[in-house]
Every structure is written in C-alpha cells, then in structure tokens.
Design a protein around this motif. Structure first.
Motif, PDB file in Angstrom:
ATOM      1  N   GLN A  89      12.829  25.741  70.764  1.00 33.23           N
ATOM      2  CA  GLN A  89      11.683  25.281  71.555  1.00 33.23           C
ATOM      3  C   GLN A  89      11.544  26.148  72.803  1.00 33.23           C
ATOM      4  N   ASP A  90      12.249  27.249  72.831  1.00 30.80           N
ATOM      5  CA  ASP A  90      12.290  28.172  73.951  1.00 30.80           C
ATOM      6  C   ASP A  90      10.919  28.825  74.169  1.00 30.80           C
ATOM      7  N   ALA A  91      10.500  28.944  75.416  1.00 29.28           N
ATOM      8  CA  ALA A  91       9.189  29.532  75.735  1.00 29.28           C
ATOM      9  C   ALA A  91       9.096  31.002  75.327  1.00 29.28           C
ATOM     10  N   ARG A  92      10.236  31.650  75.094  1.00 25.21           N
ATOM     11  CA  ARG A  92      10.202  33.040  74.630  1.00 25.21           C
ATOM     12  C   ARG A  92       9.603  33.139  73.232  1.00 25.21           C
ATOM     13  N   TYR A  93       9.681  32.019  72.511  1.00 29.49           N
ATOM     14  CA  TYR A  93       9.232  31.975  71.115  1.00 29.49           C
ATOM     15  C   TYR A  93       8.058  31.000  71.016  1.00 29.49           C
TER      16      TYR A  93
ATOM     17  N   ASN B 114       0.594  35.383  70.034  1.00 30.78           N
ATOM     18  CA  ASN B 114       1.978  35.323  70.506  1.00 30.78           C
ATOM     19  C   ASN B 114       1.958  35.215  72.027  1.00 30.78           C
ATOM     20  N   SER B 115       2.166  34.011  72.521  1.00 27.56           N
ATOM     21  CA  SER B 115       2.188  33.790  73.973  1.00 27.56           C
ATOM     22  C   SER B 115       3.608  33.765  74.516  1.00 27.56           C
ATOM     23  N   GLY B 116       4.564  34.078  73.657  1.00 27.26           N
ATOM     24  CA  GLY B 116       5.950  34.183  74.086  1.00 27.26           C
ATOM     25  C   GLY B 116       6.260  35.586  74.598  1.00 27.26           C
ATOM     26  N   THR B 117       7.544  35.869  74.743  1.00 24.37           N
ATOM     27  CA  THR B 117       7.961  37.170  75.274  1.00 24.37           C
ATOM     28  C   THR B 117       8.709  38.021  74.257  1.00 24.37           C
ATOM     29  N   VAL B 118       8.853  37.501  73.027  1.00 24.97           N
ATOM     30  CA  VAL B 118       9.562  38.220  71.975  1.00 24.97           C
ATOM     31  C   VAL B 118       8.626  38.382  70.778  1.00 24.97           C
ATOM     32  N   ALA B 119       8.555  39.597  70.233  1.00 27.78           N
ATOM     33  CA  ALA B 119       7.728  39.832  69.050  1.00 27.78           C
ATOM     34  C   ALA B 119       8.254  39.005  67.881  1.00 27.78           C
ATOM     35  N   ALA B 120       7.335  38.582  67.000  1.00 29.08           N
ATOM     36  CA  ALA B 120       7.736  37.738  65.877  1.00 29.08           C
ATOM     37  C   ALA B 120       6.848  37.994  64.670  1.00 29.08           C
ATOM     38  N   LYS B 121       7.394  37.707  63.505  1.00 26.93           N
ATOM     39  CA  LYS B 121       6.685  37.881  62.237  1.00 26.93           C
ATOM     40  C   LYS B 121       6.514  36.513  61.575  1.00 26.93           C
ATOM     41  N   LEU B 122       5.321  36.276  61.042  1.00 27.93           N
ATOM     42  CA  LEU B 122       5.054  35.055  60.292  1.00 27.93           C
ATOM     43  C   LEU B 122       5.627  35.222  58.882  1.00 27.93           C
ATOM     44  N   LEU B 123       6.526  34.315  58.497  1.00 32.68           N
ATOM     45  CA  LEU B 123       7.136  34.398  57.174  1.00 32.68           C
ATOM     46  C   LEU B 123       6.442  33.502  56.161  1.00 32.68           C
ATOM     47  N   THR B 124       6.302  32.202  56.508  1.00 34.56           N
ATOM     48  CA  THR B 124       5.737  31.243  55.560  1.00 34.56           C
ATOM     49  C   THR B 124       4.796  30.277  56.261  1.00 34.56           C
TER      50      THR B 124
ATOM     51  N   LEU C  20       3.457  39.992  65.313  1.00 33.47           N
ATOM     52  CA  LEU C  20       2.758  39.862  66.598  1.00 33.47           C
ATOM     53  C   LEU C  20       3.674  40.190  67.765  1.00 33.47           C
ATOM     54  N   ARG C  21       3.320  41.234  68.492  1.00 30.15           N
ATOM     55  CA  ARG C  21       4.023  41.518  69.739  1.00 30.15           C
ATOM     56  C   ARG C  21       3.514  40.537  70.796  1.00 30.15           C
ATOM     57  N   PRO C  22       4.246  40.354  71.890  1.00 35.24           N
ATOM     58  CA  PRO C  22       3.771  39.453  72.951  1.00 35.24           C
ATOM     59  C   PRO C  22       2.341  39.810  73.367  1.00 35.24           C
ATOM     60  N   GLY C  23       1.472  38.798  73.400  1.00 37.38           N
ATOM     61  CA  GLY C  23       0.082  38.992  73.791  1.00 37.38           C
ATOM     62  C   GLY C  23      -0.845  39.352  72.652  1.00 37.38           C
ATOM     63  N   GLU C  24      -0.313  39.736  71.500  1.00 39.90           N
ATOM     64  CA  GLU C  24      -1.161  40.118  70.368  1.00 39.90           C
ATOM     65  C   GLU C  24      -1.634  38.889  69.601  1.00 39.90           C
ATOM     66  N   SER C  25      -2.789  39.058  68.943  1.00 38.75           N
ATOM     67  CA  SER C  25      -3.355  37.989  68.122  1.00 38.75           C
ATOM     68  C   SER C  25      -3.618  38.484  66.709  1.00 38.75           C
ATOM     69  N   PHE C  26      -3.681  37.549  65.782  1.00 38.08           N
ATOM     70  CA  PHE C  26      -4.047  37.823  64.395  1.00 38.08           C
ATOM     71  C   PHE C  26      -5.006  36.722  63.974  1.00 38.08           C
TER      72      PHE C  26
ATOM     73  N   ILE D 135       9.924  34.423  62.481  1.00 38.13           N
ATOM     74  CA  ILE D 135      11.213  35.001  62.866  1.00 38.13           C
ATOM     75  C   ILE D 135      10.960  36.036  63.954  1.00 38.13           C
ATOM     76  N   ALA D 136      11.684  35.884  65.047  1.00 38.67           N
ATOM     77  CA  ALA D 136      11.548  36.792  66.187  1.00 38.67           C
ATOM     78  C   ALA D 136      12.387  38.045  65.960  1.00 38.67           C
ATOM     79  N   ASP D 137      12.086  39.092  66.716  1.00 38.33           N
ATOM     80  CA  ASP D 137      12.821  40.357  66.591  1.00 38.33           C
ATOM     81  C   ASP D 137      14.322  40.185  66.821  1.00 38.33           C
ATOM     82  N   ASP D 138      14.701  39.194  67.635  1.00 35.83           N
ATOM     83  CA  ASP D 138      16.138  38.997  67.908  1.00 35.83           C
ATOM     84  C   ASP D 138      16.808  38.082  66.877  1.00 35.83           C
TER      85      ASP D 138
END
Length: 127
Positions: A3-7, A39-49, A76-82, A104-107
């Motif tokens: 539930q971290d704001a980074r994600y 992506n309004s968090g601070t870590v890039a993430a990929k939509l899996l399912t 989605l990098r931080p700030g990017e939209s799809f 899933i985030a980059d980390d």
C-alpha cells in the motif's frame, strides 16, 4: 502486496453505450469503456494481469481474468499514462464493473491497482 505510495497507479474510466451493437429485445447491451492508467507513484511498473467483476442489475456476476489489457502489458514510468478502450456485454440496461490490475514494480514489488466501481447504463435510464 504493498500500500506504499511509491507503488500507485490511478485508474480513470469513461463509458459509452454502443446502441448499434446492442439488441435490447434479446437482453443484449454492449458498452465500451476507456481506461486511463497513470503511474502516480515513484517507481516504474508493468501491468501483468487484470481481474474484472461485472454485475448486471439482475445480480448476475461475471468475473474475467487475463494477462494484460488489449493484448498489451504496458510499462509505466512515474508520471506516464496508458489509455485503452475495450468493451463488455451485459443482459440488463444498467450494470457495473470494478476490479484490479496486478502490477510489478522495477524493484520486484508486486501490487494491485484498484479499478473503482463504475456504472454501465444506457442513456436516459439513470438520472
């Protein structure tokens, strides 16, 4: 799950009744929905399912699970939209959809992006 704001991925929805594909006399109502993921968090993430819960006004519930959205797994990098458009079919003039995107985030942290409940309604049924 975090539930971290980074994600944090925000989900906005627009809906449209597709009259020319619907057959009300056969209880067939077709709707398009356009989703914007940001992506309004601070870590890039990929939509899996995706996981959808679709409910009509008779209480009939359909669950849909699958990989990605419209054949893609957006990154989605931080700030990017799809943005994408898809559709659904229900048996009543009014219904609703809600769900989650599993990300899933980059980390390596996995998290859920909530899809807030939204209404599917033919024009002039709901005020």
């Amino acid at each position: 799950m975090s539930q971290d704001a980074r994600y944090q991925v925000d989900v906005q929805v627009e809906t449209l009744y597709i009259e020319e594909q619907s057959q009300p006399d056969q209880n067939r109502y077709v709707f398009a929905y356009t989703i914007t993921l940001t992506n309004s968090g601070t870590v890039a993430a990929k939509l899996l399912t995706r996981h959808w819960i679709i409910t009509d006004s008779n209480g009939r519930v359909e669950e849909v699970r699958g990989e990605g959205v419209v054949g893609k797994q957006p990154y989605l990098r931080p700030g990017e939209s799809f943005r994408y458009t898809s559709g659904t079919l229900i048996q009543t003039q009014v219904g609703s959809m809600r769900g989650t995107y599993h990300m899933i985030a980059d980390d390596g942290v996995e998290f859920e992006a909530q899809i807030p409940a939204f209404t599917l309604s033919i024009p002039r049924v709901l005020h």
